[in-house]
Design a protein around this motif. Structure first.
Motif, short mmCIF file in Angstrom:
data_model
loop_
_atom_site.label_atom_id
_atom_site.label_comp_id
_atom_site.label_asym_id
_atom_site.label_seq_id
_atom_site.Cartn_x
_atom_site.Cartn_y
_atom_site.Cartn_z
N PHE A 250 26.61 -20.63 33.52
CA PHE A 250 25.50 -20.43 32.58
C PHE A 250 24.45 -21.52 32.73
O PHE A 250 23.25 -21.25 32.63
CB PHE A 250 26.02 -20.38 31.14
N ALA A 251 24.90 -22.75 32.95
CA ALA A 251 23.95 -23.84 33.14
C ALA A 251 23.07 -23.58 34.36
O ALA A 251 21.86 -23.83 34.33
CB ALA A 251 24.70 -25.16 33.29
N GLY A 252 23.69 -23.05 35.43
CA GLY A 252 22.92 -22.71 36.62
C GLY A 252 21.92 -21.61 36.35
O GLY A 252 20.77 -21.66 36.82
N ARG A 253 22.35 -20.62 35.58
CA ARG A 253 21.46 -19.51 35.27
C ARG A 253 20.26 -19.98 34.43
O ARG A 253 19.13 -19.54 34.66
CB ARG A 253 22.26 -18.44 34.51
N LYS A 258 14.37 -21.37 34.27
CA LYS A 258 13.36 -22.41 34.03
C LYS A 258 12.57 -22.74 35.29
O LYS A 258 11.58 -23.47 35.22
CB LYS A 258 14.04 -23.66 33.48
N GLY A 259 13.02 -22.22 36.44
CA GLY A 259 12.32 -22.49 37.69
C GLY A 259 12.78 -23.76 38.38
O GLY A 259 12.19 -24.17 39.38
N ASN A 260 13.87 -24.36 37.89
CA ASN A 260 14.43 -25.56 38.51
C ASN A 260 15.47 -25.15 39.55
O ASN A 260 16.68 -25.25 39.32
CB ASN A 260 15.06 -26.47 37.45
N ILE A 261 15.01 -24.66 40.68
CA ILE A 261 15.89 -24.00 41.63
C ILE A 261 16.88 -24.96 42.28
O ILE A 261 18.06 -24.62 42.45
CB ILE A 261 15.06 -23.26 42.70
N ASP A 262 16.45 -26.16 42.64
CA ASP A 262 17.37 -27.11 43.26
C ASP A 262 18.51 -27.48 42.30
O ASP A 262 19.67 -27.58 42.72
CB ASP A 262 16.62 -28.37 43.70
N ALA A 264 19.57 -25.63 39.87
CA ALA A 264 20.40 -24.41 39.74
C ALA A 264 21.38 -24.31 40.89
O ALA A 264 22.56 -24.00 40.69
CB ALA A 264 19.50 -23.18 39.69
N VAL A 265 20.92 -24.57 42.10
CA VAL A 265 21.80 -24.52 43.26
C VAL A 265 22.97 -25.48 43.08
O VAL A 265 24.14 -25.14 43.33
CB VAL A 265 21.02 -24.85 44.55
N SER A 266 22.68 -26.69 42.61
CA SER A 266 23.74 -27.68 42.40
C SER A 266 24.75 -27.19 41.38
O SER A 266 25.97 -27.37 41.55
CB SER A 266 23.13 -29.01 41.94
N ARG A 267 24.28 -26.57 40.32
CA ARG A 267 25.17 -26.06 39.27
C ARG A 267 26.07 -24.95 39.80
O ARG A 267 27.28 -24.92 39.53
CB ARG A 267 24.35 -25.55 38.08
N PHE A 268 25.50 -24.04 40.56
CA PHE A 268 26.32 -22.94 41.09
C PHE A 268 27.34 -23.45 42.10
O PHE A 268 28.47 -22.94 42.16
CB PHE A 268 25.42 -21.87 41.72
N GLU A 269 26.95 -24.44 42.88
CA GLU A 269 27.91 -25.02 43.83
C GLU A 269 29.04 -25.74 43.08
O GLU A 269 30.21 -25.65 43.47
CB GLU A 269 27.18 -25.99 44.77
N GLU A 270 28.69 -26.46 42.00
CA GLU A 270 29.72 -27.08 41.15
C GLU A 270 30.66 -26.04 40.58
O GLU A 270 31.87 -26.24 40.49
CB GLU A 270 29.06 -27.85 40.01
N TYR A 286 27.64 -16.71 44.31
CA TYR A 286 27.03 -16.38 45.60
C TYR A 286 25.77 -15.52 45.41
O TYR A 286 24.76 -15.71 46.10
CB TYR A 286 28.01 -15.63 46.50
N TRP A 287 25.87 -14.57 44.50
CA TRP A 287 24.71 -13.69 44.22
C TRP A 287 23.53 -14.52 43.73
O TRP A 287 22.40 -14.35 44.18
CB TRP A 287 25.12 -12.64 43.20
N GLU A 288 23.79 -15.42 42.80
CA GLU A 288 22.72 -16.27 42.27
C GLU A 288 22.18 -17.20 43.34
O GLU A 288 20.97 -17.43 43.43
CB GLU A 288 23.23 -17.07 41.07
N LEU A 289 23.07 -17.77 44.15
CA LEU A 289 22.63 -18.66 45.22
C LEU A 289 21.79 -17.92 46.25
O LEU A 289 20.81 -18.46 46.79
CB LEU A 289 23.85 -19.30 45.90
N MET A 290 22.16 -16.68 46.54
CA MET A 290 21.38 -15.86 47.47
C MET A 290 19.93 -15.77 46.99
O MET A 290 18.98 -15.96 47.77
CB MET A 290 21.99 -14.47 47.59
N TRP A 291 19.75 -15.52 45.70
CA TRP A 291 18.39 -15.40 45.18
C TRP A 291 17.69 -16.75 45.11
O TRP A 291 16.48 -16.84 45.36
CB TRP A 291 18.40 -14.72 43.81
N CYS A 292 18.42 -17.81 44.79
CA CYS A 292 17.80 -19.14 44.76
C CYS A 292 17.19 -19.49 46.12
O CYS A 292 16.07 -20.01 46.20
CB CYS A 292 18.83 -20.19 44.35
N PHE A 293 17.94 -19.22 47.18
CA PHE A 293 17.42 -19.53 48.51
C PHE A 293 16.33 -18.54 48.93
O PHE A 293 15.46 -18.88 49.75
CB PHE A 293 18.56 -19.59 49.52
#
Length: 542
Positions: A250-253, A258-262, A264-270, A286-293
């Motif tokens: 949820f923190a990553g989402r 908020k547009g803080n993509i970097d 967000a990536v760190s949160r999803f990896e955690e 993975y789905w969220e990370l796909m869109w972040c990148f």
């Protein structure tokens, strides 16, 4: 995703304990019973495996029976109506109030499984009745809690004082969700729901959304979840369970929205590192990370996560393979293709992977299959920016719109694609591709504050609608975006007219239901602005 909210509201439970721990308590604890059943349902909804759905349904039924043991021994409606009239909260213990909430959640989740398992009318009606009964319970609970000052912290009963606003927050979140969601359904669906006693009215409650708004609003509605409220709800749990996978997700989402993509990536990896037992939860990341990148235009990394999903997850092979091909098509001419993959061959395999869930094909799959047909001929006509087109379907421009650098980069990519299209030989699909690029460029220009240019791009599409051969979904969506642009800048009446035109004049196009959700959300926004007498300066339906 809606089901994860339960964990946020059960203070009794830790986020990272074994299923065995829950299983041992399911007969004597409504919290453990419901959470265990919720976990199984989440797994079923991510795997779409028939046996998983059957197990989840049976477990949820058992959880409902456990909750029943803790409910007040009389009918819910009679009990609450009497209490409201007598204004005597002492008839209900805190445990009995919690039991009502858990029981209502069981009904709601069983309804969801009913809809997924069988598409016949009898199942639809049964599921609809469960949803209606669940809603009635939440509504009566909210009436009761408000009547006794529990809402907004005015607690007068010692039995609920320890829990502060947990009950009212949870009930209010669902009361927000029901009317908002129903108001966005297409008319034909509303008629069926009214058969079991629901109304599509956009009435009553305007209290705080819970964390499910991070998915519902941003993907299907106005593009904005109540991020501040979601952060407030999440903060104490994340502090207490800093390695809790659900809370990290949820923190990553939140950071994504908020547009803080970097970040967000760190949160999803955690989140992926936090637990290794439930791989399906990794797939959500993975789905969220796909869109972040994708937002960062790092096509190789986006491809990597689409590839992982295509190999490990069964939700939609069509979507995952389509996205793999889409990202490969965004590579430079000299870029290495991983695993020897070729976008043309991948696009050609997409139609053969079609999946039916509850007898129905996923709208996203239908869209991907239709777009992939370009590649079936011996001389395929390439899609200009398939990854960025699908990004629009999933409301990604509302995300990058909060970050000018990302928006500028996306606009540059679209401008390059437009120039490449002009250099290519003309085909019967030229108008479709031109209009698609203008729609996506218009969105970027809008978020960069270039309003006049954005208006010209949106207007171009509906002025040239007769030239469009296949991508008819572009026309109502262009009207939608133009309407939102108008409403954002004080031209409410013009905007509403365009929304009504988009809603009434166009039928049977790709992703129609999703577009209708967005149109209804924009109409609801326009009505709210009118009733409040103020102008909302921002919106992100795109």
């Amino acid at each position: 995703f809606l089901k994860i909210n339960l964990v946020l509201n059960l203070r009794h439970l830790c986020s990272c304990v074994s299923l065995f721990f829950f299983l041992n308590r399911t007969k004597d604890s409504m919290y453990h019973a419901l959470t265990y059943a919720t976990i199984l349902e989440m797994q079923a909804m991510m795997t779409f495996d028939a046996q998983d759905m059957l197990n989840a349904g049976n477990t949820m039924k058992e959880a409902q029976a456990t909750c029943q043991k803790f409910r007040k021994k009389s009918t819910v409606a009679d009990s609450f109506n009497n209490l409201v009239h007598r204004q005597n909260l002492e008839h209900f213990t805190e445990e009995e109030i919690h039991a009502e909430i858990c029981y209502a959640e069981c009904l709601l989740q069983r309804a969801a499984l009913t809809f997924l398992q069988d598409e016949n009318m009898v199942s639809f009606i049964k599921g609809g009745i469960k949803v209606r009964n669940s809603y009635q319970t939440y509504r009566l609970l909210m009436i009761l809690l408000i009547a006794f000052g529990v809402w907004k912290g005015h607690i007068r009963h010692p039995g609920v004082e320890r829990k502060e606003n947990t009950n009212s927050n949870y009930c209010s979140a669902y009361l927000c969700f029901f009317p908002q969601t129903l108001s966005m359904f297409p008319t034909r669906i509303l008629r069926l729901l009214e058969f079991v006693g629901f109304s599509g009215s956009k009435a009553i409650v305007s209290y705080s959304f819970s964390s499910f708004a991070l998915f519902y609003s941003t993907n299907l509605g106005t593009g904005k979840g109540n991020v501040e409220e979601a952060e407030r709800l999440l903060k104490p749990y994340l502090a207490r369970y800093p390695k809790g996978a659900i809370f990290l997700f949820f923190a990553g989402r939140i950071e994504t929205i908020k547009g803080n993509i970097d970040t967000a990536v760190s949160r999803f990896e955690e989140c992926c590192e936090a637990q290794q037992h439930w791989k399906q939860f990794h797939h959500m990341c993975y789905w969220e990370l796909m869109w972040c990148f994708t937002y960062k235009r790092q096509w190789k990394m986006a491809y990597f996560y689409a590839d992982l999903l295509s190999k490990e997850n069964n939700w939609s092979k069509v979507t995952y393979i389509y996205m793999k091909a889409a990202y490969l098509s965004m590579f430079g001419r000299d870029d290495h293709r991983p695993f020897g993959d070729n976008e043309v061959e991948l696009f050609r395999t997409v139609p053969s992977l079609k999946l039916k869930i509850a007898g129905k094909s996923l709208p996203t799959e239908k869209f991907a299959i239709r777009k992939s047909r370009r590649y079936l001929s011996s001389n395929p006509v390439p899609l200009p920016v398939p990854a960025l087109e699908m990004m629009y379907i999933w409301n990604g421009y509302a995300v990058i719109g909060k970050c000018p650098d990302l928006t500028e980069g996306m606009l540059q990519t679209l401008t390059e694609a437009e120039a490449a299209l002009e250099r290519s030989p003309a085909t019967e699909l030229l108008a479709d591709d031109q209009c698609l690029l203008k729609l996506l460029k218009g969105l970027c220009l809008k978020h960069l504050g270039k309003i006049s240019e954005a208006e010209d791009y949106f207007t171009y599409i509906h002025l040239n609608e007769r030239k469009i051969k296949y991508d008819h979904y572009l026309i109502p969506n262009a009207l939608l975006e133009l309407a939102v642009l108008y409403m954002d800048h004080g031209r409410r009446e013009e905007g509403v007219k365009l929304l009504e035109r988009a809603k009434q004049n166009y039928k049977n196009y790709s992703m129609e239901t999703r577009t209708h959700f967005r149109i209804q959300a924009a109409l609801h926004q326009a009505k709210s602005v009118s009733e409040n007498g103020v102008h909302s300066g921002t919106s992100a339906v795109s």
